[in-house]
Enzyme design. Structure first.
Site, PDB file in Angstrom:
ATOM      1  N   ARG A 192      11.824  -2.747  11.851  1.00 28.27           N
ATOM      2  CA  ARG A 192      10.680  -2.248  12.606  1.00 28.27           C
ATOM      3  C   ARG A 192      10.289  -3.309  13.631  1.00 28.27           C
ATOM      4  O   ARG A 192      10.262  -4.493  13.318  1.00 28.27           O
ATOM      5  CB  ARG A 192       9.504  -2.000  11.645  1.00 28.27           C
ATOM      6  CG  ARG A 192       9.264  -0.533  11.358  1.00 28.27           C
ATOM      7  CD  ARG A 192       8.285  -0.323  10.243  1.00 28.27           C
ATOM      8  NE  ARG A 192       6.955  -0.850  10.458  1.00 28.27           N
ATOM      9  CZ  ARG A 192       5.909  -0.629   9.635  1.00 28.27           C
ATOM     10  NH1 ARG A 192       6.079   0.113   8.564  1.00 28.27           N
ATOM     11  NH2 ARG A 192       4.729  -1.145   9.883  1.00 28.27           N
ATOM     12  N   ARG A 205      -9.297   1.087   8.948  1.00 26.11           N
ATOM     13  CA  ARG A 205      -8.960  -0.318   9.218  1.00 26.11           C
ATOM     14  C   ARG A 205     -10.002  -1.014  10.079  1.00 26.11           C
ATOM     15  O   ARG A 205      -9.833  -2.191  10.409  1.00 26.11           O
ATOM     16  CB  ARG A 205      -7.633  -0.408   9.954  1.00 26.11           C
ATOM     17  CG  ARG A 205      -6.480  -0.210   9.043  1.00 26.11           C
ATOM     18  CD  ARG A 205      -5.201  -0.640   9.705  1.00 26.11           C
ATOM     19  NE  ARG A 205      -4.151   0.133   9.125  1.00 26.11           N
ATOM     20  CZ  ARG A 205      -2.918  -0.288   8.988  1.00 26.11           C
ATOM     21  NH1 ARG A 205      -2.574  -1.465   9.411  1.00 26.11           N
ATOM     22  NH2 ARG A 205      -2.029   0.483   8.436  1.00 26.11           N
ATOM     23  N   ARG A 229      -0.442  -8.861  13.502  1.00 30.30           N
ATOM     24  CA  ARG A 229      -0.967  -7.878  12.534  1.00 30.30           C
ATOM     25  C   ARG A 229      -1.931  -8.551  11.564  1.00 30.30           C
ATOM     26  O   ARG A 229      -2.965  -7.982  11.213  1.00 30.30           O
ATOM     27  CB  ARG A 229       0.188  -7.213  11.758  1.00 30.30           C
ATOM     28  CG  ARG A 229       0.970  -6.233  12.615  1.00 30.30           C
ATOM     29  CD  ARG A 229       2.340  -5.941  12.037  1.00 30.30           C
ATOM     30  NE  ARG A 229       2.337  -5.100  10.859  1.00 30.30           N
ATOM     31  CZ  ARG A 229       3.422  -4.896  10.102  1.00 30.30           C
ATOM     32  NH1 ARG A 229       4.559  -5.486  10.391  1.00 30.30           N
ATOM     33  NH2 ARG A 229       3.339  -4.098   9.059  1.00 30.30           N
ATOM     34  N   LYS A 240       0.840  -1.211   0.000  1.00 31.64           N
ATOM     35  CA  LYS A 240       0.000   0.000   0.000  1.00 31.64           C
ATOM     36  C   LYS A 240       0.872   1.257   0.000  1.00 31.64           C
ATOM     37  O   LYS A 240       0.640   2.188  -0.772  1.00 31.64           O
ATOM     38  CB  LYS A 240      -0.934   0.020   1.236  1.00 31.64           C
ATOM     39  CG  LYS A 240      -1.827  -1.191   1.372  1.00 31.64           C
ATOM     40  CD  LYS A 240      -2.736  -1.096   2.578  1.00 31.64           C
ATOM     41  CE  LYS A 240      -2.023  -1.087   3.906  1.00 31.64           C
ATOM     42  NZ  LYS A 240      -1.268  -2.317   4.218  1.00 31.64           N
ATOM     43  N   ARG A 281      12.434  -6.082   5.503  1.00 36.26           N
ATOM     44  CA  ARG A 281      12.447  -4.610   5.437  1.00 36.26           C
ATOM     45  C   ARG A 281      13.389  -4.040   6.511  1.00 36.26           C
ATOM     46  O   ARG A 281      13.414  -4.506   7.638  1.00 36.26           O
ATOM     47  CB  ARG A 281      11.036  -4.083   5.669  1.00 36.26           C
ATOM     48  CG  ARG A 281      11.010  -2.566   5.876  1.00 36.26           C
ATOM     49  CD  ARG A 281       9.665  -1.964   5.703  1.00 36.26           C
ATOM     50  NE  ARG A 281       8.632  -2.538   6.533  1.00 36.26           N
ATOM     51  CZ  ARG A 281       7.337  -2.264   6.373  1.00 36.26           C
ATOM     52  NH1 ARG A 281       6.952  -1.445   5.424  1.00 36.26           N
ATOM     53  NH2 ARG A 281       6.441  -2.822   7.164  1.00 36.26           N
TER      54      ARG A 281
END
Ligand code: AP5
Length: 221
Positions: free
Chosen positions: A160, A88, A171, A13, A127
């Site tokens: 992260r 969300r 998540r 996204k 990431r």
């Protein structure tokens, strides 16, 4: 144009909101980025949000909704925006709908990012981000020039907290429970368009562009 990006964590996204935002000249409104900036700034909101974010859980609706509605009031949103990571939950979707109705500026389209879970895990665990908010890289797909260090400020890149595998699981659970039902919410409003979110970023952008509503033809001279 006012666009909502809906999709699981790591579905691209943010990457696509940046690409499309540049093409359409509208801002990317990312609740994740706004919240992380509040955390780095040590604001009251940031302190409140941090524990939820680090655990991979959703930040309470009232905090996020206020944050994004305030952001939408800014001048650069006058001609449209791309909402990346909001809404969300059903509460957030209803609050957004209500706020836009008051101003008579409805959402034009909701893009649903369709992607397999194993692809997401590889994207998220690999990431690496700059601790000062200068950007993000990937150990497999996009390494920094100074491998392992930020290309802008040279800080050591970090993972992260919520990109650890156990947090990704949380998540995903939150996504399935709270966010996935929004597909029905927007389907009922005939706004949902599904795109395949696997492949190279340029191909995915092309799919999104093809899914955008076309402007009405110009009147004949
Ligand atoms: P947020 O930062 O929004 O996290 P997320 O939705 O989990 O999104 P990500 O940024 O992880 O994924 P993405 O889909 O944007 O993919 P991206 O392009 O970055 O939110 C973080 C937290 O904030 C939440 O968990 C929650 O606590 C809180 N929060 C935020 N909004 C909230 C809300 N509305 N309500 C309540 N709480 C909220 O890509 C991911 C990786 O994949 C990158 O490394 C990228 O380089 C790579 N990648 C992208 N596209 C491709 C591609 N095509 N091929 C290969 N790699 C790719």
């Amino acid at each position: 144009m006012r666009i909502v990006f809906l999709g699981p964590p790591g579905s691209g996204k943010g990457t696509q909101a940046k690409r499309l935002g540049q093409k359409l000249a509208v801002p990317q409104l990312s609740t994740g980025d706004l919240l992380r900036s509040a955390v780095r700034g040590g604001t009251e909101l940031g302190r409140e949000a941090k524990n939820y974010m680090d655990a991979g859980r959703l930040v309470p609706d009232h905090l996020v909704t206020q944050l994004i509605l305030n952001r939408m009031q800014q001048k650069d949103c006058a001609d449209g925006f791309i909402l990346d990571g909001f809404p969300r939950t059903k509460v957030q979707a209803e609050a957004l709908e209500k706020a836009l109705k008051v101003n008579r500026i409805p959402i034009d389209v909701v893009i649903d990012f369709d992607i397999a879970e194993k692809v997401l895990v590889e994207r998220l665990t690999g990431r690496r981000v700059c601790p000062n908010g200068h950007g993000e890289w990937h150990i497999k797909f996009r390494s920094s020039v100074l491998s392992g260090f930020c290309d802008v400020c040279r800080a050591l890149l970090i993972q992260r907290e919520d990109d650890q595998e156990s947090k990704i699981k949380t998540r995903m659970e939150q996504y399935r429970k709270d966010t996935e039902p929004l597909k029905k919410f927007y389907e009922a409003r005939k706004l949902l368009r599904r795109i395949g979110a696997t492949g190279n970023p340029a191909e995915i952008t092309a799919q999104i562009e093809a899914a955008l509503p076309q402007p009405p033809p110009a009147p004949a001279p």
